[in-house]
Design a protein around this motif. Structure first.
Motif, mmCIF file in Angstrom:
data_model
loop_
_atom_site.group_PDB
_atom_site.id
_atom_site.type_symbol
_atom_site.label_atom_id
_atom_site.label_comp_id
_atom_site.label_asym_id
_atom_site.label_seq_id
_atom_site.Cartn_x
_atom_site.Cartn_y
_atom_site.Cartn_z
ATOM 1 N N ASN A 48 45.334 41.939 44.647
ATOM 2 C CA ASN A 48 45.067 41.892 46.082
ATOM 3 C C ASN A 48 43.699 42.500 46.364
ATOM 4 O OD1 ASN A 48 45.032 42.927 48.932
ATOM 5 N ND2 ASN A 48 47.059 41.959 48.973
ATOM 6 N N ALA A 49 42.808 41.725 46.963
ATOM 7 C CA ALA A 49 41.427 42.163 47.160
ATOM 8 C C ALA A 49 41.337 43.387 48.057
ATOM 9 C CB ALA A 49 40.602 41.020 47.752
ATOM 10 N N TRP A 50 42.167 43.452 49.112
ATOM 11 C CA TRP A 50 42.103 44.579 50.044
ATOM 12 C C TRP A 50 42.589 45.873 49.400
ATOM 13 C CZ3 TRP A 50 39.254 44.718 54.153
ATOM 14 C CH2 TRP A 50 38.933 43.535 54.822
ATOM 15 N N LYS A 52 42.500 46.552 46.250
ATOM 16 C CA LYS A 52 41.470 46.913 45.275
ATOM 17 C C LYS A 52 40.291 47.590 45.958
ATOM 18 C CE LYS A 52 38.957 44.946 41.366
ATOM 19 N NZ LYS A 52 38.740 43.717 40.561
ATOM 20 N N ARG A 53 39.887 47.061 47.123
ATOM 21 C CA ARG A 53 38.753 47.650 47.852
ATOM 22 C C ARG A 53 39.070 49.054 48.354
ATOM 23 N NH1 ARG A 53 37.419 42.231 51.388
ATOM 24 N NH2 ARG A 53 36.396 41.048 49.703
ATOM 25 N N ILE A 54 40.301 49.257 48.803
ATOM 26 C CA ILE A 54 40.704 50.595 49.253
ATOM 27 C C ILE A 54 40.608 51.595 48.109
ATOM 28 C CG2 ILE A 54 42.667 51.965 50.051
ATOM 29 C CD1 ILE A 54 43.562 49.503 51.662
#
Length: 234
Positions: A48-50, A52-54
């Motif tokens: 999940n990109a979000w 991972k960004r968090i």
């Protein structure tokens, strides 16, 4: 030698108390930092990109902040949000100060442990994942039974080094009144008017702790390798 014995007889109790506090704070920090680090590592490797960004944002922010800043934020900043630490005193330790130091050190160490776990897991051949899935394991089972035991053997030296670093970093908790080795050294300096002897004493203690941790890490690494070889031969 006589001066050393007199010094230890007079101030040895302070050094023992400081050593116990340093070890207690460091061990608890590693426990919570490993738990938090594993969570961050899982988020870092998420598809999940979000998520991972968090995880990446968390790692970058915490890495950029010195431990002293984290200690100040946790001790002075968290109560401003309405959260109150327990005011109880247990074994002579003010829990409000201890919990603030524990949170700050755990957060500071978790980002490095997260990267240690991530690199350890990624060092395992991808065929191990595929092998686990081919015999009907779920992703969690594959990670728990196949990948993680192999990764643990690879990351054990790094975890040992991080524990040693945590012990040294815990000395900064003295700024918020944690009676660790550094704090006790300052107390002894104030009583004895000797600026160098207390620092030399805690330096020796830190050195002994680091050597012991290093030796224990090597011993556990060898034991894990022997266990793995034994399992392979059977």
């Amino acid at each position: 030698m006589e001066r050393i014995m007199v010094f230890l007889e007079r101030f040895g109790n302070y050094l023992v108390q400081g050593t116990v506090m340093t070890l207690a704070l460091s061990i608890l920090t590693m426990f919570f930092a490993i738990f938090l680090g594993m969570l961050v590592a899982a988020m870092r490797m998420s598809k999940n990109a979000w998520i991972k960004r968090i995880a990446v944002l968390y790692i970058e922010i915490v890495r950029a902040l010195p431990i002293l800043v984290l200690l100040s934020i946790c001790f002075y900043g968290i109560p401003l949000t309405g959260v109150r630490f327990p005011e109880a005193i247990i074994f002579g330790v003010e829990m409000s100060r201890f919990i603030a130091a524990l949170i700050a050190l755990s957060i500071g160490s978790s980002v490095y442990i997260a990267e240690i776990f991530r690199s350890g897991i990624q060092s395992i051949d991808h065929g191990q994942f595929e092998g686990g899935r081919s015999i009907g394991f779920s992703r969690f089972q594959t990670m728990y039974y196949i990948v993680f035991p192999q990764a643990l053997r690879n990351i054990l030296p790094a975890l040992g080094n991080e524990f040693a670093s945590t012990i040294k970093a815990s000395s900064q908790a003295s700024v918020i009144g944690i009676a660790d080795l550094m704090y006790q050294a300052n107390v002894i300096r104030g009583i004895s008017y000797q600026p160098f002897a207390p620092i030399l004493a805690i330096a020796i203690i830190y050195l002994i702790l680091s050597v012991v941790i290093t030796r224990l890490t090597v011993f556990m690494e060898i034991k894990l390798k022997r266990t793995n070889k034994g399992g392979t031969t059977t």
